[in-house]
Design an enzyme around this catalytic site. Structure first.
Site, PDB file in Angstrom:
ATOM      1  N   TYR A   1      -1.215  -3.838   7.362  1.00 27.72           N
ATOM      2  CA  TYR A   1      -1.558  -3.288   6.047  1.00 27.72           C
ATOM      3  C   TYR A   1      -2.931  -2.613   6.097  1.00 27.72           C
ATOM      4  O   TYR A   1      -3.089  -1.461   5.689  1.00 27.72           O
ATOM      5  CB  TYR A   1      -1.541  -4.415   5.012  1.00 27.72           C
TER       6      TYR A   1
ATOM      7  N   LYS B   1      -3.878   1.375   5.582  1.00 27.12           N
ATOM      8  CA  LYS B   1      -4.740   1.833   4.486  1.00 27.12           C
ATOM      9  C   LYS B   1      -6.008   2.509   5.031  1.00 27.12           C
ATOM     10  O   LYS B   1      -6.526   3.440   4.418  1.00 27.12           O
ATOM     11  CB  LYS B   1      -5.092   0.673   3.552  1.00 27.12           C
TER      12      LYS B   1
HETATM   13  N1  LIG Z   1      -1.183  -5.663  -5.742  1.00 29.43           N
HETATM   14  C1  LIG Z   1      -2.333  -5.615  -5.110  1.00 29.43           C
HETATM   15  O1  LIG Z   1      -3.047  -6.632  -4.994  1.00 29.43           O
HETATM   16  C2  LIG Z   1      -2.824  -4.295  -4.545  1.00 29.43           C
HETATM   17  C3  LIG Z   1      -4.173  -4.204  -4.152  1.00 29.43           C
HETATM   18  C4  LIG Z   1      -4.642  -3.010  -3.628  1.00 29.43           C
HETATM   19  C5  LIG Z   1      -3.782  -1.931  -3.481  1.00 29.43           C
HETATM   20  N2  LIG Z   1      -2.480  -2.043  -3.872  1.00 29.43           N
HETATM   21  C6  LIG Z   1      -1.607  -0.880  -3.670  1.00 29.43           C
HETATM   22  O2  LIG Z   1      -0.995  -0.536  -4.896  1.00 29.43           O
HETATM   23  C7  LIG Z   1       0.228   0.163  -4.625  1.00 29.43           C
HETATM   24  C8  LIG Z   1       1.332  -0.375  -5.526  1.00 29.43           C
HETATM   25  O3  LIG Z   1       1.645  -1.704  -5.144  1.00 29.43           O
HETATM   26  P1  LIG Z   1       1.996  -2.851  -6.210  1.00 29.43           P
HETATM   27  O4  LIG Z   1       0.896  -3.818  -6.169  1.00 29.43           O
HETATM   28  O5  LIG Z   1       2.391  -2.246  -7.490  1.00 29.43           O
HETATM   29  O6  LIG Z   1       3.253  -3.536  -5.462  1.00 29.43           O
HETATM   30  P2  LIG Z   1       4.811  -3.623  -5.858  1.00 29.43           P
HETATM   31  O7  LIG Z   1       4.983  -4.194  -7.211  1.00 29.43           O
HETATM   32  O8  LIG Z   1       5.461  -4.313  -4.706  1.00 29.43           O
HETATM   33  O9  LIG Z   1       5.261  -2.111  -5.916  1.00 29.43           O
HETATM   34  C9  LIG Z   1       5.440  -1.349  -4.751  1.00 29.43           C
HETATM   35  C10 LIG Z   1       6.206  -0.088  -5.105  1.00 29.43           C
HETATM   36  O10 LIG Z   1       6.344   0.703  -3.909  1.00 29.43           O
HETATM   37  C11 LIG Z   1       7.709   1.093  -3.787  1.00 29.43           C
HETATM   38  N3  LIG Z   1       8.098   1.196  -2.381  1.00 29.43           N
HETATM   39  C12 LIG Z   1       7.927   0.255  -1.414  1.00 29.43           C
HETATM   40  N4  LIG Z   1       8.434   0.698  -0.257  1.00 29.43           N
HETATM   41  C13 LIG Z   1       8.948   1.932  -0.503  1.00 29.43           C
HETATM   42  C14 LIG Z   1       9.614   2.898   0.293  1.00 29.43           C
HETATM   43  N5  LIG Z   1       9.886   2.710   1.602  1.00 29.43           N
HETATM   44  N6  LIG Z   1      10.011   4.063  -0.286  1.00 29.43           N
HETATM   45  C15 LIG Z   1       9.770   4.280  -1.594  1.00 29.43           C
HETATM   46  N7  LIG Z   1       9.142   3.412  -2.410  1.00 29.43           N
HETATM   47  C16 LIG Z   1       8.742   2.252  -1.864  1.00 29.43           C
HETATM   48  C17 LIG Z   1       8.510   0.005  -4.479  1.00 29.43           C
HETATM   49  O11 LIG Z   1       9.700   0.588  -4.982  1.00 29.43           O
HETATM   50  P3  LIG Z   1      11.196   0.040  -4.681  1.00 29.43           P
HETATM   51  O12 LIG Z   1      11.069  -1.269  -3.935  1.00 29.43           O
HETATM   52  O13 LIG Z   1      11.828  -0.083  -6.019  1.00 29.43           O
HETATM   53  O14 LIG Z   1      11.774   1.125  -3.888  1.00 29.43           O
HETATM   54  C18 LIG Z   1       7.602  -0.389  -5.639  1.00 29.43           C
HETATM   55  O15 LIG Z   1       7.838   0.427  -6.748  1.00 29.43           O
HETATM   56  C19 LIG Z   1       0.494  -0.020  -3.129  1.00 29.43           C
HETATM   57  O16 LIG Z   1       0.136   1.145  -2.424  1.00 29.43           O
HETATM   58  C20 LIG Z   1      -0.432  -1.154  -2.741  1.00 29.43           C
HETATM   59  O17 LIG Z   1      -0.806  -1.101  -1.385  1.00 29.43           O
HETATM   60  C21 LIG Z   1      -1.995  -3.197  -4.411  1.00 29.43           C
END
Ligand SMILES: NC(=O)c1ccc[n+]([C@@H]2O[C@H](COP(=O)([O-])OP(=O)(O)OC[C@H]3O[C@@H](n4cnc5c(N)ncnc54)[C@H](OP(=O)(O)O)[C@@H]3O)[C@@H](O)[C@H]2O)c1
Length: 310
Positions: free
Chosen positions: A193, A197
């Site tokens: 990860y 990033k």
């Molecule tokens: N949550 C945290 O603590 C955190 C912290 C820092 C950064 N982020 C970043 O925020 C962003 C959103 O994550 P989140 O926290 O909202 O997690 P999440 O609820 O797991 O959402 C991830 C999203 O990415 C989509 N996705 C995953 N793999 C994919 C693929 N191969 N093709 C197309 N879509 C895909 C999923 O859609 P489907 O599964 O429906 O296709 C889902 O809508 C990510 O980039 C993550 O790295 C999150």
């Protein structure tokens, strides 16, 4: 040194710092550009932060193209948004959807064509979709390292490169990527990860400089922990699903607040934004200014985890 800092230098330094901080506060408070009628593409809109970004940009009057792999969940969101008005004078629109897998480069190119067909242009591309990883490097299959890279790095860069020519032709557009604090510092047991990033941060930093000449801004957003299903959906070293809501994630920021931060950053066309509590922000400075101490702290954190699991 005493002589340099004596005789009025300290008040001068404090006054300069005060003016600088006031300037930063004023810059952050400015409303920025309107998004009414703008075409905004959001990947990973089916859940978590992407879903909240969809709500925030919809309420701001944007014409949305929502992307994800799960057509059903995207349609549910479209239904929900089309029943919600902005609560202001702004006109809102029923979003379009494009379903594709970011990890499949060929389908990304076709999806970019579909996205462009929705409204004929893209004003803001929000590369949000991503997956996380939990694992020990020694036990992690190289394929897992590659898979995380496909979704978190090659996916967003393929989509960006496919949509960029149309932005360059119009001399207009805005590229946004949701990176992570882990794009700036690497913590143990998150190798795939953090690496994906870090690569993302580097690519979009290069892109920012290269496309400034066309008036296309690039915004890299680095959130700390957000209360979403990211850890539940994470993959482990053998490729299986982690399936656990980590404590750090459970007490993370509300995704609605982070989405408002994303909206503000887009309006203000900011270049690099950290959306996190003071501790992770401090860790970024520590990694730069005192790396030896940062590495010691990371090794100690790894040892604590190893002891717990022994
Ligand atoms: N949550 C945290 O603590 C955190 C912290 C820092 C950064 N982020 C970043 O925020 C962003 C959103 O994550 P989140 O926290 O909202 O997690 P999440 O609820 O797991 O959402 C991830 C999203 O990415 C989509 N996705 C995953 N793999 C994919 C693929 N191969 N093709 C197309 N879509 C895909 C999923 O859609 P489907 O599964 O429906 O296709 C889902 O809508 C990510 O980039 C993550 O790295 C999150």
């Amino acid at each position: 040194m005493e002589r340099v800092l004596g005789a009025g230098m300290v008040p001068l330094i404090l006054a300069t710092m005060g003016v600088f901080m006031l300037y930063r506060i004023l810059v952050r408070l400015r409303p920025g550009a309107t998004l009414q009628d703008s075409v905004v593409v959001i990947t990973g809109a089916s859940s978590g932060l992407g879903r909240e970004c969809a709500r925030a940009f919809h309420a701001a009057g944007a014409r949305l193209v929502l992307c994800g792999r799960d057509a059903g969940r995207l349609q549910q969101l479209v239904q929900e948004l089309s029943e919600t008005s902005s609560g202001t004078q702004l006109q809102t629109y029923t979003p379009s959807t494009v379903v594709f897998d970011l990890a499949d480069t060929a389908s990304v190119v076709t999806a970019a064509e579909e996205i462009l067909k929705c409204y004929g242009q893209v004003d803001v591309l929000v590369n949000n979709a991503g997956i996380s990883y939990r694992g020990n490097i020694l036990d992690t299959h190289l394929l897992v390292q590659r898979d995380v890279m496909e979704t978190n790095y090659f996916g967003p860069i393929s989509l960006t490169q496919a949509l960029l020519p149309s932005m360059v032709r119009r001399r207009s557009g805005h590229v946004v990527v949701i990176s992570s604090i882990q794009g700036k510092i690497a913590i143990p047991y998150r190798s795939a990860y953090a690496a994906s990033k870090h690569a993302t941060q580097a690519y979009f930093d290069c892109l920012r400089a290269e496309i400034e000449q066309y008036g296309i801004p690039v915004t890299v957003i680095s959130p700390g922990y957000i209360r979403t299903n990211l850890s539940v959906n994470a993959v482990t070293g053998d490729g299986s699903k982690y399936g656990v809501l980590d404590k750090t994630t459970a007490v993370g920021w509300d995704p609605r607040d982070v989405a408002q931060g994303v909206l503000r950053a887009v309006r203000q066309k900011r270049k690099d934004v950290v959306l996190a509590s003071p501790l992770p922000s401090l860790a970024i400075y520590l990694r730069t200014l005192w790396p030896a101490l940062f590495f010691k702290l990371m090794a100690s954190s790894a040892r604590t985890k190893q002891k717990k699991e022994a």
